[in-house]
Design a protein around this motif. Sequence first.
Motif, mmCIF file in Angstrom:
data_model
loop_
_atom_site.group_PDB
_atom_site.id
_atom_site.type_symbol
_atom_site.label_atom_id
_atom_site.label_comp_id
_atom_site.label_asym_id
_atom_site.label_seq_id
_atom_site.Cartn_x
_atom_site.Cartn_y
_atom_site.Cartn_z
ATOM 1 N N TYR A 163 62.641 22.284 32.837
ATOM 2 C CA TYR A 163 64.022 22.681 32.593
ATOM 3 C C TYR A 163 64.990 21.994 33.566
ATOM 4 O O TYR A 163 66.025 21.453 33.158
ATOM 5 N N PRO A 171 60.974 24.036 27.560
ATOM 6 C CA PRO A 171 60.507 23.929 28.949
ATOM 7 C C PRO A 171 59.451 24.989 29.269
ATOM 8 O O PRO A 171 59.580 26.149 28.875
ATOM 9 N N ARG A 172 58.433 24.581 29.980
ATOM 10 C CA ARG A 172 57.371 25.501 30.384
ATOM 11 C C ARG A 172 57.847 26.392 31.525
ATOM 12 O O ARG A 172 58.318 25.879 32.546
ATOM 13 N N PRO A 173 57.717 27.689 31.392
ATOM 14 C CA PRO A 173 58.084 28.565 32.511
ATOM 15 C C PRO A 173 57.330 28.163 33.784
ATOM 16 O O PRO A 173 56.142 27.828 33.739
#
Lengths: 363, 363, 363, 363
Positions: free
Chosen positions: C108, C101-103
């Motif tokens: 997420y 997942p991309r911050p």
Amino acid sequence: MSSEFGRILRVSVFGQSHGRAVGVLLDGLPAGEAVDLEELQSFLNRRRPGGSPLSTARQEADAPVFLSGLEGGVTCGAPLCAVIENGDQRSKDYSELSDKPRPGHADYVAWVKWGGQADMRGGGHFSGRLTAPLCVAGGIAKQILARRGVFVGAHLAAVAGVPDRPFPLYPTAELFAAVAAKPFPVLDDGAGEAMRAAILAAKEALDSVGGVIECAAIGVPPGLGEPMFGGVENRLAAVLFGIPAVKGVEFGAGFRAAELRGSENNDPFAAESGTVRTETNHAGGILGGITTGMPLVLRAAIKPTPSIGRTQQTVRLSAMENAELAIRGRHDPCIAHRAVPVVEAATAAVLLDMLLEGNHGTF
Amino acid sequence: MSSEFGRILRVSVFGQSHGRAVGVLLDGLPAGEAVDLEELQSFLNRRRPGGSPLSTARQEADAPVFLSGLEGGVTCGAPLCAVIENGDQRSKDYSELSDKPRPGHADYVAWVKWGGQADMRGGGHFSGRLTAPLCVAGGIAKQILARRGVFVGAHLAAVAGVPDRPFPLYPTAELFAAVAAKPFPVLDDGAGEAMRAAILAAKEALDSVGGVIECAAIGVPPGLGEPMFGGVENRLAAVLFGIPAVKGVEFGAGFRAAELRGSENNDPFAAESGTVRTETNHAGGILGGITTGMPLVLRAAIKPTPSIGRTQQTVRLSAMENAELAIRGRHDPCIAHRAVPVVEAATAAVLLDMLLEGNHGTF
Amino acid sequence: MSSEFGRILRVSVFGQSHGRAVGVLLDGLPAGEAVDLEELQSFLNRRRPGGSPLSTARQEADAPVFLSGLEGGVTCGAPLCAVIENGDQRSKDYSELSDKPRPGHADYVAWVKWGGQADMRGGGHFSGRLTAPLCVAGGIAKQILARRGVFVGAHLAAVAGVPDRPFPLYPTAELFAAVAAKPFPVLDDGAGEAMRAAILAAKEALDSVGGVIECAAIGVPPGLGEPMFGGVENRLAAVLFGIPAVKGVEFGAGFRAAELRGSENNDPFAAESGTVRTETNHAGGILGGITTGMPLVLRAAIKPTPSIGRTQQTVRLSAMENAELAIRGRHDPCIAHRAVPVVEAATAAVLLDMLLEGNHGTF
Amino acid sequence: MSSEFGRILRVSVFGQSHGRAVGVLLDGLPAGEAVDLEELQSFLNRRRPGGSPLSTARQEADAPVFLSGLEGGVTCGAPLCAVIENGDQRSKDYSELSDKPRPGHADYVAWVKWGGQADMRGGGHFSGRLTAPLCVAGGIAKQILARRGVFVGAHLAAVAGVPDRPFPLYPTAELFAAVAAKPFPVLDDGAGEAMRAAILAAKEALDSVGGVIECAAIGVPPGLGEPMFGGVENRLAAVLFGIPAVKGVEFGAGFRAAELRGSENNDPFAAESGTVRTETNHAGGILGGITTGMPLVLRAAIKPTPSIGRTQQTVRLSAMENAELAIRGRHDPCIAHRAVPVVEAATAAVLLDMLLEGNHGTF
């Protein structure tokens, strides 16, 4: 969320039959509307059991106290809360029922849903007593509507299969008032006598009967309502089925329309003094969910009171075994006649909400 | 807001009969649900006119295209939009109607509401064609429900007064499938023959007939629904009245309950293998607005198709004078049989919405 | 239900970034409203990436197709559905992200909520691409409002901490039009140059920046909105937070009001030509949730684009272990300037809904 | 409809400041939830003016009476209605204000909306007194949430520009309890002293000050909320702006995020004991409108109390001419500290509603 309805005018009913009070919250009433409290009480009294042998012996004053929203007898724009204290309760009459659900009542489903937590004394939040605050809402709505030329009236169309005659093609406010003033709300008093006899015969037999209520609204402008799920029928039915014991709702010719041919059921249009009316009203004043300007006509079927003195088959839930039940306590051999103002109340509240939505707050 | 319903699952229908497309938006479907497109098409085909002499000659493939929410045949949690292009339109058939409203149709109320702006070609947004996207919603809902043991089925309970036999006390998924597979959805094929004859006789007479649809749902757990205005009856009726031509809705014994005594109408409870059932089902599986676990049973009254070939009385709106109207174009002498899957669709969509809401209270 | 808002005017957005199409359904638009499609396209173009080095390289025509509700360029009262096909997708750019997942992104939470079922290509239903159909809704709303003297405009109040000057006490429709016509929507072009430099510097550093958008509405009549939870602030905020990357919303002096004294923050009333205005506008045109008739002023904080080229810390969900991520693909170093018309769109749609509720359909 | 919020749990607030009572109706509470009345009263007392020189001299017991829904101290599934009688009113203090609207108050907009009909004594339905019933709702919600491991707490983040220190990355239930037990709800008592001094200085100067409240919720599971308009931020903001005097709402880094770069604002993910957390919490526990499982953090800006003793400019509405106003009566030089439990209450009520809705999709 269960005990609320309305979009612009939100009506929320609360209380349990044997709790401290029942009441209603009205959010969205226009400001500046006078409420004639005497007229409101007269309307509420039509629903009260009132000492007749046709009804329960429970006595309640049903006098609403206004906690907010009404100042000097006039609505002030803030939410209106009205409360009716519960007085004459005999909860011990109901103690046996907590384990043995009454056939035809909500006892069993409340047990499934909330286990032992539900307060089902006297029917709890499912009780017909909750129609008292609904009538406060509807009684106020009726006054606001009447001030603008919209009148709602109802009568007992049938009890135990004994029919009253139907409303005429063009019922009037005077006719509504005349029926409302009668101790037994029928058009044909002879039919009323036969109905009363049927109720008393059922009572004698420790049994009960049901009925049909016909309700009409006049003065509703054409064009009210929306297509598909926003129609007048949709919104009225959604509320009418919230009246305890209602098992069917129909508009205009209703179920009978299903037996007619199109050439019989279609209402011919006719021009009259620059407006359009129909020569018959099988549509009950509603086409495509939208009002035609003709009288709005609906009927609600009221099942026979489920509380009867006769021994009935049920189950003892704690043991999950079959059991017999003989309901004691004070019950109505018929509630259809007491439900007449309730159907008016529900109809008036929904129509006011829809009219307010048409021109919010100042229709 | 008019063409939407649902709380957790929002169903929004759009389109006009002779516009570019009709469609449906479903917001709130659970993710990860496979949609069997063949099964969905079979369901949609039950509603299609399909070349029978009992229905309109209009031909539509009714093949939905999914713009969003369905990836690889599985719902992805995002709103699902399905579109059905309109094909076989003949708008010129309707040109006369813009000034002469058809009796029994929404033409007049649309004119009141929107003046000349409404697109009423073919009935516009009021058309029965809008039940195609409703069936897309309901067809998907039926698949999701069936996966959890909830089945919805319906049959023609009556046409033109000719009755089918009612569903048995315990209808089965197999029975539902068997009726759905028939070209004419009745339990008793003899009754079906009589109904078809009645439809053809009406067609011959340039007239139309109506009917009654009985719908049942099995496998619905007890405890679904809320008291008062949040009941299963309220929410089903609010949507069922959105199906064009529905003029009455009843549950269980419905209007007939009003003629019974309490001792007849009350359904005795009985313990059976650790659960509770009722020995009759006059309640239609619903007490106090909440499901009992018995089959849910409802009936909807469908009025005769208002479009008939016979000359009718109407008004010329531009002149506000009386006029005659003979409707040309392609019409159904009866729509009740085509409405059977539509009633199933509405019922399934509402039940799915309520079941999705259902876990509340126990997070 | 998640991607809908509105009471009288329901706005429902659908689609995924890399699905077949994105679109919007508008139920409750008044009938008879012309939609200038060229003006609408100009409005949509303000949101498009459009080849500037300040934005993503993704190219989309963003040309809406109307499936319903708009006939001959005029609304017909039925729900309006507009669809924008997705063209230039490169889903392979996103394949790695399904497990990492991309911050700062919704990857997420989508995984938590829907597991592998979510279609998160390009951000899926969370993508900024969904603001295109929102702009269709808002662009139509802006035209309807302008016809009645209500104008909505916005500018970049800040980027990366570089401030534009604020709107004057009485912004005008001409000022709104002038800002909208600029390639970079600021009042002070010098400030705009500094903002652009900050964006390019961040891009150079494989990083991103955020900003603040100030939006105003003029011509809103006093008295719009309801007390408590039905206020203009409540309803605007509820929608503005639906624009991806918005993390704060304030009205009038907003957070700065918390540092002022009452004598500074209170806006003195003054009589002028028979009406009432205030000499300052710290209230942003809203007192008690209700409009005062002064310009409505709000600000929305836009976080820096979470997609950046720099290596970031994340987790590999399948192994539940730490991992590094370097996002490839085409991204905006700043989205605040592209979000300016989106904030206008949301504001216009909410105001139209509230005005329609004030006088449903014909304000 | 204005004073209601919630989907599954409907919260409706009613009453006017100087009317008979204020109260709240909660429809949709789960059954079987014990309500600790002492704990509830302690929570309500945090909002009460209570004799401190920092607050108004009005004295109210704020003791709720339960009319329905609570039997034996336990919720029964029926709607819960709680009423607080209004005691210490001095309506004569407000008589002048009916013609001269107080700057910064809702007097003027109420006059526009309802003319002379509004009951604006003491602020009427706009009064901060309405936050008492909101705290009844929130206090009950807090107890239900705590039983499931979800805790909500808040502190004064700033008054008059004097900052408290922020909540730590992982606030605890103990920390919340410790702040709640303080007479002045700050983390850093030294900062609290400076705030109190600022309030007293403003009071001395016949003026007032505002502040910022930071509120956090811990134990909220990841995955709560919906994309776009159904997000946690949307639904919290829609209610928080209903608290009188709130002019801004932000989540996580909020407006400060607009000044950060993506590499600073993005919260890196980290695997820890089989779950995912973030190493910072600029997102305030929310990405894409959906909870991440990290503490939910929000801030609300409270404007300075508009009622001040200093002479202010206003208009005499009856003459539409400028006038001066010196407000008498009892007022708070600051309400930010009393609003701390109110922000907790709103947050808790919204979170409970969303958690109750939460199980949808997986029946």
